[in-house]
Design a protein around this motif. Structure first.
Motif, mmCIF file in Angstrom:
data_model
loop_
_atom_site.group_PDB
_atom_site.id
_atom_site.type_symbol
_atom_site.label_atom_id
_atom_site.label_comp_id
_atom_site.label_asym_id
_atom_site.label_seq_id
_atom_site.Cartn_x
_atom_site.Cartn_y
_atom_site.Cartn_z
ATOM 1 N N THR A 158 12.492 -8.700 4.735
ATOM 2 C CA THR A 158 11.590 -8.420 3.613
ATOM 3 C C THR A 158 12.192 -8.726 2.255
ATOM 4 O OG1 THR A 158 12.327 -6.116 3.394
ATOM 5 C CG2 THR A 158 10.527 -6.559 4.952
ATOM 6 N N GLY A 159 13.522 -8.731 2.156
ATOM 7 C CA GLY A 159 14.186 -8.963 0.885
ATOM 8 C C GLY A 159 14.477 -7.710 0.096
ATOM 9 N N SER A 160 13.995 -6.544 0.583
ATOM 10 C CA SER A 160 14.234 -5.282 -0.131
ATOM 11 C C SER A 160 14.142 -4.122 0.841
ATOM 12 C CB SER A 160 13.216 -5.105 -1.259
ATOM 13 O OG SER A 160 11.900 -5.022 -0.734
ATOM 14 N N LEU A 161 14.648 -2.971 0.407
ATOM 15 C CA LEU A 161 14.576 -1.757 1.215
ATOM 16 C C LEU A 161 13.293 -0.994 0.909
ATOM 17 C CD1 LEU A 161 18.122 -0.077 1.245
ATOM 18 C CD2 LEU A 161 16.779 -0.857 3.208
ATOM 19 N N VAL A 188 14.517 3.342 5.857
ATOM 20 C CA VAL A 188 15.365 4.521 5.645
ATOM 21 C C VAL A 188 15.109 5.562 6.730
ATOM 22 C CG1 VAL A 188 15.906 6.419 4.072
ATOM 23 C CG2 VAL A 188 15.526 4.111 3.169
ATOM 24 N N MET A 189 13.836 5.789 7.062
ATOM 25 C CA MET A 189 13.519 6.766 8.100
ATOM 26 C C MET A 189 14.040 6.306 9.462
ATOM 27 S SD MET A 189 12.256 8.953 6.177
ATOM 28 C CE MET A 189 11.872 10.188 7.412
ATOM 29 N N PRO A 195 20.271 -12.233 -0.475
ATOM 30 C CA PRO A 195 21.297 -11.543 -1.278
ATOM 31 C C PRO A 195 21.360 -10.034 -1.059
ATOM 32 C CG PRO A 195 20.173 -13.178 -2.609
ATOM 33 C CD PRO A 195 19.449 -13.137 -1.306
ATOM 34 N N MET A 196 20.210 -9.347 -1.012
ATOM 35 C CA MET A 196 20.224 -7.900 -0.832
ATOM 36 C C MET A 196 20.825 -7.513 0.526
ATOM 37 S SD MET A 196 19.598 -5.014 -2.254
ATOM 38 C CE MET A 196 19.290 -3.290 -1.869
ATOM 39 N N ALA A 197 20.532 -8.305 1.536
ATOM 40 C CA ALA A 197 21.094 -8.039 2.861
ATOM 41 C C ALA A 197 22.601 -8.286 2.863
ATOM 42 C CB ALA A 197 20.415 -8.909 3.908
ATOM 43 N N ILE A 198 23.050 -9.287 2.143
ATOM 44 C CA ILE A 198 24.490 -9.553 2.034
ATOM 45 C C ILE A 198 25.189 -8.369 1.389
ATOM 46 C CG2 ILE A 198 26.239 -11.017 0.946
ATOM 47 C CD1 ILE A 198 24.269 -13.353 1.182
ATOM 48 N N LEU A 257 18.827 -0.913 8.240
ATOM 49 C CA LEU A 257 18.605 -1.234 6.829
ATOM 50 C C LEU A 257 18.786 -2.723 6.575
ATOM 51 C CD1 LEU A 257 20.713 1.680 5.234
ATOM 52 C CD2 LEU A 257 18.255 1.681 5.732
ATOM 53 N N LEU A 258 19.846 -3.282 7.173
ATOM 54 C CA LEU A 258 20.193 -4.672 6.903
ATOM 55 C C LEU A 258 19.143 -5.636 7.458
ATOM 56 C CD1 LEU A 258 23.778 -6.085 7.117
ATOM 57 C CD2 LEU A 258 21.864 -7.445 7.919
#
Length: 326
Positions: A193-196, A201-202, A147-150, A186-187
């Motif tokens: 992993t399911g999260s950022l 980010v770097m 879901p987070m990647a979507i 990011l995606l």
């Protein structure tokens, strides 16, 4: 003259409708069915470098995420493949949208006047339908991710939509391109992993600095035409000082990617850390090689160096992959 009559040699006749900066003898002009060629040219399928530049940050993010948590799953293979297919499709959709919004400008620029819309190969309505089709297929792939990647994938449409207009209101449209083109870091990290988290980010910011490097080189091909029609770019902004700015983008790219590696690498894995750090270091040397060969008044050289960034971006992929199995 049809595409089937063209040979790869430089002296061969051009295929009908071939875009000026396409690779001679490319598969679109020689092998693709004639009715599809204008649409594939809209998607830049005859110039695959852009798909590579969109894809490589995805692979950086995925590999670094796998190293970070030490997990390799079968689903990661799908992320790897899904990102590749999605990069081709979304790059195609983005280029199609870019050509729709720039259709009045493109006809006034020598390098872009042969593109499908200004040359009359495709109508605006046909181009819009083609962009929508590519987006829909990409969205179907995206729905297989967490879901987070979507959510990140949907949000990425915002910078894609804005980018073509950026050169009309800012001297830094390459920043907007960097925001869009490196979103995959990011995606892909999030898909695994399911999260950022900080390393992603770097890595994303490193990719943005890299985009400023290669797209400033690319934009120097059009500085004279851009000045006549009022289009802005970092190439026009930096002018003869471009090498100095490119050197800074090089340093920032390597430094931020190095920070991402250090933040992602597991504690105590010295050999793995060393292999990982060689990735940005070696990429930096490739960018330095480009900088040393730079000739701002040689369009053929500028295009050659821009295309060389596929190899530059593949260098971290190879070392990250090697570190994964170290």
């Amino acid at each position: 003259m049809t595409g089937s009559d063209q040979t790869p040699e430089a002296e061969a006749p051009e295929a009908e409708g071939q875009v000026a900066d396409a690779v001679k003898g490319n598969w679109v002009d020689t092998l693709a069915p004639a009715p599809l060629r204008p649409y594939l040219r809209l998607s830049r399928a005859d110039r695959p470098i852009g798909s590579w530049l969109l894809l490589l940050p995805c692979w950086w993010g995925l590999l670094l995420a796998m190293i970070s948590d030490g997990q390799m799953r079968l689903f990661d293979l799908w992320i790897f493949v899904g990102c590749a297919v999605g990069a081709v499709l979304m790059r195609g959709a983005g280029c199609t949208w870019n050509d729709i919004t720039d259709r009045d400008f493109d006809g006034s620029v020598e390098r872009t006047a042969s593109r499908p819309i200004p040359s009359g190969q495709v109508s605006v309505k046909q181009a819009l339908a083609w962009a929508a089709l590519q987006c829909l297929i990409s969205f179907a792939i995206l729905l297989t991710f967490p879901p987070m990647a979507i959510l990140l994938g949907v949000v990425s449409l915002v910078p894609v939509a804005i980018y073509p207009f950026a050169k009309r209101f800012t001297w830094w449209p390459q920043v907007f391109l960097g925001v869009a083109f490196n979103w995959g870091a990011l995606l892909a990290w999030t898909a695994h992993t399911g999260s950022l988290s900080l390393p992603a980010v770097m890595l994303y910011l490193a990719g943005m600095a890299w985009t400023l490097f290669y797209d400033t080189i690319y934009a120097h091909q059009d500085t004279e035409d851009d000045a006549l029609i009022g289009v802005k770019s970092t190439a026009r902004l930096f002018a003869e000082d471009t090498p100095k700015y490119l050197a800074w983008f090089l340093v920032i790219t390597v430094a931020l990617m190095g920070i991402a590696v250090i933040a992602a690498a597991p504690d105590g894995e010295i050999l793995q850390m060393v292999i990982l750090l060689v990735g940005p270091w070696a990429m930096g040397w490739h960018l330095m090689w480009q900088l040393r060969r730079l000739k701002l008044d040689d369009n053929a050289r500028l295009l050659e160096l821009f295309r060389a960034n596929r190899d530059a971006g593949l260098i971290p992929v190879l070392f990250f992959a090697a570190a994964l199995f170290a």
